[in-house]
Motif scaffolding. Structure first.
Motif, mmCIF file in Angstrom:
data_model
loop_
_atom_site.group_PDB
_atom_site.id
_atom_site.type_symbol
_atom_site.label_atom_id
_atom_site.label_comp_id
_atom_site.label_asym_id
_atom_site.label_seq_id
_atom_site.Cartn_x
_atom_site.Cartn_y
_atom_site.Cartn_z
ATOM 1 N N HIS A 1 0.711 -23.432 27.244
ATOM 2 C CA HIS A 1 -0.215 -23.136 28.352
ATOM 3 C C HIS A 1 -0.426 -21.632 28.509
ATOM 4 C CE1 HIS A 1 -1.463 -26.854 30.280
ATOM 5 N NE2 HIS A 1 -0.263 -27.349 30.026
ATOM 6 N N GLY A 2 0.572 -20.833 28.111
ATOM 7 C CA GLY A 2 0.461 -19.383 28.227
ATOM 8 C C GLY A 2 -0.292 -18.726 27.084
ATOM 9 N N MET A 3 -0.622 -19.469 26.041
ATOM 10 C CA MET A 3 -1.332 -18.891 24.896
ATOM 11 C C MET A 3 -2.807 -18.707 25.210
ATOM 12 S SD MET A 3 0.259 -21.014 21.661
ATOM 13 C CE MET A 3 -0.481 -20.011 20.376
ATOM 14 N N GLU A 4 -3.396 -17.703 24.591
ATOM 15 C CA GLU A 4 -4.849 -17.530 24.684
ATOM 16 C C GLU A 4 -5.519 -18.700 23.973
ATOM 17 O OE1 GLU A 4 -6.065 -13.774 23.148
ATOM 18 O OE2 GLU A 4 -5.282 -12.682 24.883
ATOM 19 N N THR A 5 -6.708 -19.039 24.412
ATOM 20 C CA THR A 5 -7.413 -20.206 23.891
ATOM 21 C C THR A 5 -7.583 -20.163 22.378
ATOM 22 O OG1 THR A 5 -8.557 -20.503 25.991
ATOM 23 C CG2 THR A 5 -9.553 -21.556 24.059
ATOM 24 N N GLN A 6 -8.049 -19.053 21.842
ATOM 25 C CA GLN A 6 -8.289 -18.980 20.397
ATOM 26 C C GLN A 6 -6.987 -19.084 19.617
ATOM 27 O OE1 GLN A 6 -11.289 -19.311 18.904
ATOM 28 N NE2 GLN A 6 -10.045 -19.560 17.078
ATOM 29 N N ALA A 7 -5.928 -18.483 20.114
ATOM 30 C CA ALA A 7 -4.623 -18.575 19.435
ATOM 31 C C ALA A 7 -4.106 -20.009 19.474
ATOM 32 C CB ALA A 7 -3.624 -17.627 20.095
ATOM 33 N N LEU A 8 -4.296 -20.676 20.581
ATOM 34 C CA LEU A 8 -3.884 -22.073 20.712
ATOM 35 C C LEU A 8 -4.652 -22.943 19.724
ATOM 36 C CD1 LEU A 8 -2.365 -24.353 22.184
ATOM 37 C CD2 LEU A 8 -4.182 -24.305 23.925
ATOM 38 N N ARG A 9 -5.960 -22.758 19.685
ATOM 39 C CA ARG A 9 -6.804 -23.539 18.776
ATOM 40 C C ARG A 9 -6.430 -23.267 17.320
ATOM 41 N NH1 ARG A 9 -11.887 -23.524 16.125
ATOM 42 N NH2 ARG A 9 -12.928 -25.540 16.380
ATOM 43 N N THR A 10 -6.244 -22.009 16.970
ATOM 44 C CA THR A 10 -5.875 -21.648 15.599
ATOM 45 C C THR A 10 -4.524 -22.253 15.223
ATOM 46 O OG1 THR A 10 -7.165 -19.614 15.728
ATOM 47 C CG2 THR A 10 -5.439 -19.702 14.033
ATOM 48 N N GLY A 11 -3.577 -22.202 16.138
ATOM 49 C CA GLY A 11 -2.268 -22.795 15.891
ATOM 50 C C GLY A 11 -2.360 -24.288 15.642
ATOM 51 N N LEU A 12 -3.140 -24.975 16.462
ATOM 52 C CA LEU A 12 -3.317 -26.414 16.287
ATOM 53 C C LEU A 12 -3.961 -26.740 14.947
ATOM 54 C CD1 LEU A 12 -4.441 -27.330 19.899
ATOM 55 C CD2 LEU A 12 -2.451 -28.293 18.710
ATOM 56 N N LEU A 13 -4.935 -25.935 14.554
ATOM 57 C CA LEU A 13 -5.603 -26.169 13.272
ATOM 58 C C LEU A 13 -4.664 -25.984 12.086
ATOM 59 C CD1 LEU A 13 -9.065 -24.517 13.998
ATOM 60 C CD2 LEU A 13 -8.600 -26.960 13.624
ATOM 61 N N GLY A 14 -3.567 -25.290 12.297
ATOM 62 C CA GLY A 14 -2.581 -25.105 11.243
ATOM 63 C C GLY A 14 -1.595 -26.257 11.107
ATOM 64 N N VAL A 15 -1.663 -27.216 12.021
ATOM 65 C CA VAL A 15 -0.759 -28.368 11.982
ATOM 66 C C VAL A 15 -1.328 -29.412 11.025
ATOM 67 C CG1 VAL A 15 0.240 -30.256 13.342
ATOM 68 C CG2 VAL A 15 0.019 -27.971 14.349
ATOM 69 N N HIS A 16 -0.454 -29.947 10.153
ATOM 70 C CA HIS A 16 -0.883 -30.976 9.213
ATOM 71 C C HIS A 16 -1.532 -32.144 9.961
ATOM 72 C CE1 HIS A 16 -0.962 -33.754 5.893
ATOM 73 N NE2 HIS A 16 -0.296 -34.640 6.623
ATOM 74 N N GLY A 17 -2.761 -32.493 9.577
ATOM 75 C CA GLY A 17 -3.449 -33.634 10.160
ATOM 76 C C GLY A 17 -4.303 -33.312 11.374
ATOM 77 N N VAL A 18 -4.312 -32.059 11.805
ATOM 78 C CA VAL A 18 -5.131 -31.673 12.963
ATOM 79 C C VAL A 18 -6.363 -30.931 12.453
ATOM 80 C CG1 VAL A 18 -5.260 -30.338 15.103
ATOM 81 C CG2 VAL A 18 -3.146 -31.532 14.506
ATOM 82 N N GLY A 19 -7.519 -31.568 12.636
ATOM 83 C CA GLY A 19 -8.782 -30.949 12.270
ATOM 84 C C GLY A 19 -9.446 -30.369 13.506
ATOM 85 N N PRO A 20 -10.638 -29.824 13.336
ATOM 86 C CA PRO A 20 -11.332 -29.179 14.457
ATOM 87 C C PRO A 20 -11.564 -30.090 15.662
ATOM 88 C CG PRO A 20 -12.402 -28.618 12.397
ATOM 89 C CD PRO A 20 -11.378 -29.667 12.082
ATOM 90 N N GLU A 21 -11.983 -31.327 15.431
ATOM 91 C CA GLU A 21 -12.250 -32.214 16.567
ATOM 92 C C GLU A 21 -10.966 -32.523 17.339
ATOM 93 O OE1 GLU A 21 -13.793 -36.714 17.591
ATOM 94 O OE2 GLU A 21 -14.374 -35.850 15.663
ATOM 95 N N THR A 22 -9.890 -32.828 16.629
ATOM 96 C CA THR A 22 -8.619 -33.121 17.292
ATOM 97 C C THR A 22 -8.102 -31.891 18.021
ATOM 98 O OG1 THR A 22 -8.084 -34.801 15.654
ATOM 99 C CG2 THR A 22 -6.244 -33.920 16.933
ATOM 100 N N ALA A 23 -8.176 -30.735 17.379
ATOM 101 C CA ALA A 23 -7.726 -29.492 18.023
ATOM 102 C C ALA A 23 -8.517 -29.248 19.309
ATOM 103 C CB ALA A 23 -7.873 -28.315 17.067
ATOM 104 N N ASP A 24 -9.826 -29.407 19.233
ATOM 105 C CA ASP A 24 -10.657 -29.152 20.412
ATOM 106 C C ASP A 24 -10.430 -30.197 21.506
ATOM 107 O OD1 ASP A 24 -11.583 -26.877 19.215
ATOM 108 O OD2 ASP A 24 -13.469 -27.763 18.550
ATOM 109 N N ASP A 25 -10.188 -31.449 21.118
ATOM 110 C CA ASP A 25 -9.825 -32.464 22.107
ATOM 111 C C ASP A 25 -8.581 -32.022 22.872
ATOM 112 O OD1 ASP A 25 -11.770 -34.489 21.817
ATOM 113 O OD2 ASP A 25 -10.699 -35.402 20.140
ATOM 114 N N ILE A 26 -7.582 -31.557 22.148
ATOM 115 C CA ILE A 26 -6.332 -31.136 22.773
ATOM 116 C C ILE A 26 -6.556 -29.905 23.654
ATOM 117 C CG2 ILE A 26 -4.021 -30.204 22.308
ATOM 118 C CD1 ILE A 26 -4.044 -31.993 19.727
#
Length: 191
Positions: free
Chosen positions: A71-96
């Motif tokens: 929750h303390g991460m900046e939005t872009q850093a959070l999104r970029t981090g999620l995109l680095g997780v195996h199986g997380v694509g742009p739609e899933t990252a943005d949903d989260i």
């Protein structure tokens, strides 16, 4: 992650089965044997893949310090981090990012593509990022607005602008290019 390629009813069944064996929190899910998690999410389909991806996401959450740290991460850093997780694509990252963290990131899904292609606002070949950026430039950066707008798109696409659309019932019919391209009032589905 459980909603990919299945109905919400099947996701609810999978979640109920998960609740029966583990707390629905990142650390317990990450620690669960993958075969037990796969068995729990079986109703959602692709259960082996979904179990592995769900655990990868949960491990990432734990490794980042948990939900509070995220929750303390900046939005872009959070999104970029999620995109680095195996199986997380742009739609899933943005949903989260939008739904779990309340950040102004617009979700592009198949419903959004279908509706806006039929309305003539996109051609259908645009990249995910191009479409997302277009929506985010066109709308105020308000996660409540993005949430509601996306929910309305999903509802309209599920009920009216379906794969085989019900053009006669569509409130957007006067503006829809797909209806006029058919040369009739039957719409793109020929109905």
């Amino acid at each position: 992650m459980l909603t990919q390629n299945t109905s919400w009813t099947n996701v609810e069944r999978a979640l109920q089965r998960m609740k029966g064996i583990v707390a629905l929190e990142a650390a317990p899910i990450a620690a669960l044997p993958v075969d037990a998690l796969a068995d729990a999410v079986r109703p959602a389909g692709y259960y082996n893949v979904k179990a592995q991806r769900l655990q990868a996401l949960c491990r990432w959450v734990v490794d980042q310090g948990g939900m509070e740290a995220l929750h303390g991460m900046e939005t872009q850093a959070l999104r970029t981090g999620l995109l680095g997780v195996h199986g997380v694509g742009p739609e899933t990252a943005d949903d989260i990012v939008l739904y779990a963290f309340g950040r102004p990131v617009f979700v592009i899904d198949a419903y959004t593509r279908r509706l806006f292609a039929r309305l003539g606002f996109v051609q259908g070949h645009e990249t995910y990022e191009d479409m997302r950026e277009h929506f985010e430039r066109a709308l105020p950066h308000d996660p409540v607005l993005y949430n509601e707008y996306h929910a309305l798109i999903v509802e309209h696409a599920k009920t009216t602008c379906r794969t085989r659309p019900l053009c006669q019932e569509c409130i957007l019919r006067p503006r829809c290019r797909a209806v006029s391209f058919t040369g009739s009032d039957k719409g793109v589905g020929g109905r």
